[in-house]
Scaffold this motif. Structure first.
Motif, PDB file in Angstrom:
ATOM      1  N   MET A   1     -11.291 -16.283 -51.157  1.00  0.00           N
ATOM      2  CA  MET A   1     -10.628 -15.160 -50.506  1.00  0.00           C
ATOM      3  C   MET A   1      -9.172 -15.500 -50.173  1.00  0.00           C
ATOM      4  N   GLY A   2      -8.428 -14.480 -49.787  1.00  0.00           N
ATOM      5  CA  GLY A   2      -7.045 -14.669 -49.365  1.00  0.00           C
ATOM      6  C   GLY A   2      -6.054 -14.573 -50.512  1.00  0.00           C
ATOM      7  N   ASP A   3      -4.796 -14.789 -50.169  1.00  0.00           N
ATOM      8  CA  ASP A   3      -3.719 -14.657 -51.160  1.00  0.00           C
ATOM      9  C   ASP A   3      -3.661 -15.831 -52.133  1.00  0.00           C
ATOM     10  N   ALA A   4      -4.143 -16.989 -51.712  1.00  0.00           N
ATOM     11  CA  ALA A   4      -4.101 -18.167 -52.589  1.00  0.00           C
ATOM     12  C   ALA A   4      -5.485 -18.800 -52.666  1.00  0.00           C
ATOM     13  N   PRO A   5      -6.418 -18.160 -53.363  1.00  0.00           N
ATOM     14  CA  PRO A   5      -7.780 -18.711 -53.440  1.00  0.00           C
ATOM     15  C   PRO A   5      -7.819 -20.026 -54.208  1.00  0.00           C
ATOM     16  N   LYS A   6      -8.745 -20.907 -53.836  1.00  0.00           N
ATOM     17  CA  LYS A   6      -8.890 -22.195 -54.527  1.00  0.00           C
ATOM     18  C   LYS A   6      -9.435 -22.018 -55.937  1.00  0.00           C
ATOM     19  N   TYR A   7     -10.376 -21.059 -56.077  1.00  0.00           N
ATOM     20  CA  TYR A   7     -11.077 -20.915 -57.352  1.00  0.00           C
ATOM     21  C   TYR A   7     -11.060 -19.462 -57.802  1.00  0.00           C
ATOM     22  N   SER A   8     -11.022 -19.271 -59.102  1.00  0.00           N
ATOM     23  CA  SER A   8     -10.979 -17.916 -59.666  1.00  0.00           C
ATOM     24  C   SER A   8     -12.353 -17.406 -60.071  1.00  0.00           C
ATOM     25  N   SER A   9     -13.331 -18.307 -60.190  1.00  0.00           N
ATOM     26  CA  SER A   9     -14.672 -17.903 -60.597  1.00  0.00           C
ATOM     27  C   SER A   9     -15.673 -18.957 -60.155  1.00  0.00           C
ATOM     28  N   ALA A  10     -16.958 -18.585 -60.206  1.00  0.00           N
ATOM     29  CA  ALA A  10     -18.014 -19.540 -59.861  1.00  0.00           C
ATOM     30  C   ALA A  10     -17.997 -20.718 -60.814  1.00  0.00           C
ATOM     31  N   GLN A  11     -17.745 -20.433 -62.094  1.00  0.00           N
ATOM     32  CA  GLN A  11     -17.707 -21.505 -63.103  1.00  0.00           C
ATOM     33  C   GLN A  11     -16.574 -22.482 -62.817  1.00  0.00           C
ATOM     34  N   ALA A  12     -15.403 -21.954 -62.425  1.00  0.00           N
ATOM     35  CA  ALA A  12     -14.254 -22.814 -62.127  1.00  0.00           C
ATOM     36  C   ALA A  12     -14.539 -23.686 -60.901  1.00  0.00           C
ATOM     37  N   ALA A  13     -15.188 -23.086 -59.892  1.00  0.00           N
ATOM     38  CA  ALA A  13     -15.511 -23.843 -58.680  1.00  0.00           C
ATOM     39  C   ALA A  13     -16.466 -24.983 -58.998  1.00  0.00           C
ATOM     40  N   ARG A  14     -17.502 -24.684 -59.761  1.00  0.00           N
ATOM     41  CA  ARG A  14     -18.497 -25.714 -60.063  1.00  0.00           C
ATOM     42  C   ARG A  14     -17.925 -26.800 -60.963  1.00  0.00           C
ATOM     43  N   LYS A  15     -17.017 -26.424 -61.833  1.00  0.00           N
ATOM     44  CA  LYS A  15     -16.370 -27.423 -62.685  1.00  0.00           C
ATOM     45  C   LYS A  15     -15.519 -28.376 -61.845  1.00  0.00           C
ATOM     46  N   ALA A  16     -14.798 -27.813 -60.866  1.00  0.00           N
ATOM     47  CA  ALA A  16     -13.928 -28.629 -60.021  1.00  0.00           C
ATOM     48  C   ALA A  16     -14.726 -29.538 -59.082  1.00  0.00           C
ATOM     49  N   LEU A  17     -15.915 -29.089 -58.669  1.00  0.00           N
ATOM     50  CA  LEU A  17     -16.701 -29.832 -57.693  1.00  0.00           C
ATOM     51  C   LEU A  17     -17.830 -30.645 -58.316  1.00  0.00           C
ATOM     52  N   ALA A  18     -17.927 -30.619 -59.633  1.00  0.00           N
ATOM     53  CA  ALA A  18     -19.036 -31.301 -60.319  1.00  0.00           C
ATOM     54  C   ALA A  18     -18.925 -32.808 -60.186  1.00  0.00           C
ATOM     55  N   LYS A  19     -20.081 -33.470 -60.235  1.00  0.00           N
ATOM     56  CA  LYS A  19     -20.129 -34.931 -60.235  1.00  0.00           C
ATOM     57  C   LYS A  19     -21.103 -35.382 -61.314  1.00  0.00           C
ATOM     58  N   PRO A  20     -21.016 -36.639 -61.730  1.00  0.00           N
ATOM     59  CA  PRO A  20     -21.970 -37.126 -62.742  1.00  0.00           C
ATOM     60  C   PRO A  20     -23.403 -37.057 -62.219  1.00  0.00           C
ATOM     61  N   VAL A  21     -24.340 -36.978 -63.139  1.00  0.00           N
ATOM     62  CA  VAL A  21     -25.756 -36.986 -62.752  1.00  0.00           C
ATOM     63  C   VAL A  21     -26.039 -38.273 -61.981  1.00  0.00           C
ATOM     64  N   PRO A  22     -26.522 -38.170 -60.738  1.00  0.00           N
ATOM     65  CA  PRO A  22     -26.715 -39.377 -59.926  1.00  0.00           C
ATOM     66  C   PRO A  22     -27.827 -40.262 -60.483  1.00  0.00           C
ATOM     67  N   VAL A  23     -27.548 -41.556 -60.491  1.00  0.00           N
ATOM     68  CA  VAL A  23     -28.558 -42.539 -60.881  1.00  0.00           C
ATOM     69  C   VAL A  23     -29.020 -43.235 -59.607  1.00  0.00           C
ATOM     70  N   TYR A  24     -30.292 -43.082 -59.287  1.00  0.00           N
ATOM     71  CA  TYR A  24     -30.802 -43.601 -58.025  1.00  0.00           C
ATOM     72  C   TYR A  24     -30.878 -45.122 -58.040  1.00  0.00           C
ATOM     73  N   GLN A  25     -30.273 -45.735 -57.031  1.00  0.00           N
ATOM     74  CA  GLN A  25     -30.318 -47.173 -56.843  1.00  0.00           C
ATOM     75  C   GLN A  25     -31.132 -47.472 -55.593  1.00  0.00           C
ATOM     76  N   PRO A  26     -32.269 -48.158 -55.721  1.00  0.00           N
ATOM     77  CA  PRO A  26     -33.070 -48.469 -54.527  1.00  0.00           C
ATOM     78  C   PRO A  26     -32.243 -49.226 -53.493  1.00  0.00           C
ATOM     79  N   PRO A  27     -32.248 -48.762 -52.240  1.00  0.00           N
ATOM     80  CA  PRO A  27     -31.440 -49.417 -51.209  1.00  0.00           C
ATOM     81  C   PRO A  27     -31.910 -50.846 -50.955  1.00  0.00           C
ATOM     82  N   GLU A  28     -30.966 -51.673 -50.515  1.00  0.00           N
ATOM     83  CA  GLU A  28     -31.294 -53.042 -50.141  1.00  0.00           C
ATOM     84  C   GLU A  28     -31.505 -53.115 -48.633  1.00  0.00           C
ATOM     85  N   GLY A  29     -32.177 -54.161 -48.217  1.00  0.00           N
ATOM     86  CA  GLY A  29     -32.403 -54.361 -46.787  1.00  0.00           C
ATOM     87  C   GLY A  29     -33.684 -53.712 -46.308  1.00  0.00           C
ATOM     88  N   LYS A  30     -33.833 -53.666 -44.981  1.00  0.00           N
ATOM     89  CA  LYS A  30     -35.064 -53.165 -44.364  1.00  0.00           C
ATOM     90  C   LYS A  30     -35.033 -51.646 -44.240  1.00  0.00           C
TER      91      LYS A  30
END
Length: 570
Positions: free
Chosen positions: A281-310
């Motif tokens: 919203m507003g005069d200077a929106p961050k994203y123009s579409s849902a696709q653009a927003a998700r592309k900008a905020l996307a991350k690689p598929v997480p690879v689970y690493q078992p935590p260390e410690g107790k």
């Protein structure tokens, strides 16, 4: 198709005390055609429900003021302005011509009458000349809404039914008068995704079978993708845009519509955080579409690493049983196994998702972990402390480190207590910070951290929206500086836009404070966004566990596959 219902410039204000009137609906115009399913979508406060209640004249006067406009219902050759009808004529419209399914079936059904009695009440007088005829018609309605055990449902009271069953009873009551138009006001909000899917399929099927026109009100555009022919988008009491469902999804014209499409956690993308309405919203929106927003905020598929410690929390063979039947002397004869032999560990800084349908044992498990519910276990340890054998005094000292955020923030807050006092109270009880002035300052800091302002300290819960109340509950949980927070369906009843803000906030707070979460939900798309690992529960037991990526992309159990398949794909 013929036009059945037409709104012409409807404007409604609400007068609240001596203050200025609040505009709830502003110059709203749209048409509903015969045999059509029209979806109305928008956030809480956008005017969706108010505009629908106006068609049945169910808004309380004098608080509700009809400023201008008409609602025209076409009955054969007649054109009836529903806002001008006499009360006696309006009673002939309600139920027989236009019927409504309300959002919350538990509060819409009378708890002291059986479902059958209430259903018989809704049947037109001419169709229930004797009790046998009335019961036969009621049973037929229950079977029409796919309630197989119709005799039991007829005799049951609302509290004896599941959420999905209660909603089907409400649909049966709405169909009793054979209406031409059915208005469904948020009928699937807070229901399991699998139950939601069955209700959506039922409404669509009944619409075709009975040749009804349907207005389906929701805050989730993804839900409308499953059933709607056309969509009307509302924002701040006004119509933003309207069009066929395919057009709205593929080329939305309004920035607000684009934000609604983007707010829901996606099924095919992994995101660092969710887009929110202000991003579009507003005069200077961050994203123009849902696709653009998700592309900008996307991350690689997480690879689970078992935590260390107790582990921070260790659970072995935990069970919670409730008496189901008792003998003459009040001793239990049989038990409901709400949680049955559950084992897992939670590590510092980790988010563990608990998913499953209502009745699967998620909430009971969450409460049992915090010793808010009596349970049995071979082992229940928090940070090395044996929670099952701690004295009440030692458990009380440990309590600040383990907090819970409940599903319904309004019920979790005292309506007579200012929100600043509600946040400060647990700090005072547990001796955190020596003076009232220091505690007040800490509360104001917490309010700022959760996206509210310090000057809201003296307001009451009813003065806030649902999302704001949930932020207050989060601030209250943080006040004791916990290490573990159980989030019990804490976003399930929120608008998708508010849900996105709260989920982002929870992740930000996790990073800031090194929190661990047990995140309980029936919505796998939400848990997929939040959690590092998932546990899937059914009938009190764990049926599948693994990393979020593993469970979502390669589910092994049929039950898990069905939960994923039930998520709206909008």
């Amino acid at each position: 198709m013929a036009i059945l219902l037409e709104y012409k410039g409807l404007t409604i204000d609400f007068q609240q005390g001596e203050g200025p009137a609040v505009r709830a609906v502003d110059q709203l115009s749209f048409q509903l055609r015969s045999g059509e399913l029209l979806g109305i979508v928008g956030e809480s406060g956008s005017g969706k429900s108010v505009s629908c209640l106006a068609a049945l004249r169910l808004l309380a006067r004098p608080a509700a003021q009809y400023i201008s406009g008409q609602i025209i219902y076409r009955k054969g050759e007649q054109e009836l302005d529903l806002l001008q009808l006499k009360d006696a004529d309006m009673r002939k419209v309600r139920g027989k011509e236009i019927a409504m399914i309300f959002q919350e079936p538990m509060s819409s059904l009378n708890p002291v009458l059986s479902c059958g009695e209430q259903l018989v009440e809704a049947i037109p007088r001419e169709e229930k000349k004797n009790p046998q005829q009335a019961k036969a018609r009621a049973l037929a309605l229950l079977e029409k809404v796919r309630l197989a055990d119709s005799e039991r449902i007829f005799s049951a009271y609302p509290h004896q039914l599941s959420g999905g069953q209660k909603q089907r009873v409400m649909i049966a009551m709405a169909l009793a008068g054979r209406p031409k138009i059915l208005i469904a006001d948020e009928p699937t909000t807070a229901l399991d995704v699998s139950v939601q899917k069955s209700i959506l399929e039922l409404i669509k099927q009944l619409q075709k079978e009975l040749d009804m026109a349907v207005i389906f009100v929701t805050h989730d555009l993804a839900v409308l993708a499953e059933i709607a022919d056309r969509v009307l988008v509302m924002y701040q009491a006004k119509r933003m845009e309207e069009g066929p469902i395919e057009e709205i999804y593929q080329s939305p014209k309004s920035p607000y519509t684009r934000s609604l499409l983007a707010c829901h956690p996606p099924l095919d993308t992994w995101l660092n955080r969710l887009p929110t309405v202000p991003d579009f919203m507003g005069d200077a929106p961050k994203y123009s579409s849902a696709q653009a927003a998700r592309k900008a905020l996307a991350k690689p598929v997480p690879v689970y690493q078992p935590p260390e410690g107790k582990p921070l929390l260790e659970v072995e063979n935990l069970s919670t049983y409730f008496p189901k039947e008792r003998n003459f002397f009040g001793q239990p004869k049989s038990y409901l196994k709400a949680v049955d032999g559950v084992s897992f560990s939670l590590y510092p800084g980790e988010v563990l998702g608990l998913v499953g349908e209502s009745g699967s044992g998620k909430t009971t498990l969450g409460r049992s972990l915090l010793r808010l519910q009596a349970c049995q276990a071979d082992k229940l340890c928090f940070d090395g402390h044996d929670l099952l054998n701690l004295s009440p005094q030692k458990l009380r000292k440990l309590r600040p480190q383990m907090q819970i955020i409940f599903q319904d923030p309004l019920a979790a807050l005292n309506p007579r207590q200012k929100i600043g006092q509600a946040i400060e109270e647990p700090m005072r009880l547990h001796g955190i910070l020596p003076s009232k002035l220091e505690r007040r300052k800490r509360v104001e800091e917490l309010l700022e951290q959760v996206g509210l302002s310090a000057d809201q300290y003296s307001r009451y819960p009813h003065e806030f929206s649902g999302g704001q109340r949930q932020r207050i509950c989060i601030a209250r949980a943080l006040a004791l500086r916990p290490r573990l927070i159980v989030c019990d369906e804490s976003v399930s009843a929120l608008d998708v836009s508010v849900q996105a803000q709260v989920l982002n906030l929870l992740l930000d707070l996790k990073e800031q404070y090194g929190l661990s979460y047990i995140f309980i939900s029936h919505d796998l798309s939400v848990v997929k966004f939040m959690a590092d690992r998932l546990i899937v529960m059914q009938n009190g037991q764990i049926v599948e566990r693994g990393s979020s990526q593993q469970i979502y992309e390669t589910p092994k159990e049929v039950y898990t596959q069905e939960l994923i398949a039930a998520i709206p794909k909008g």
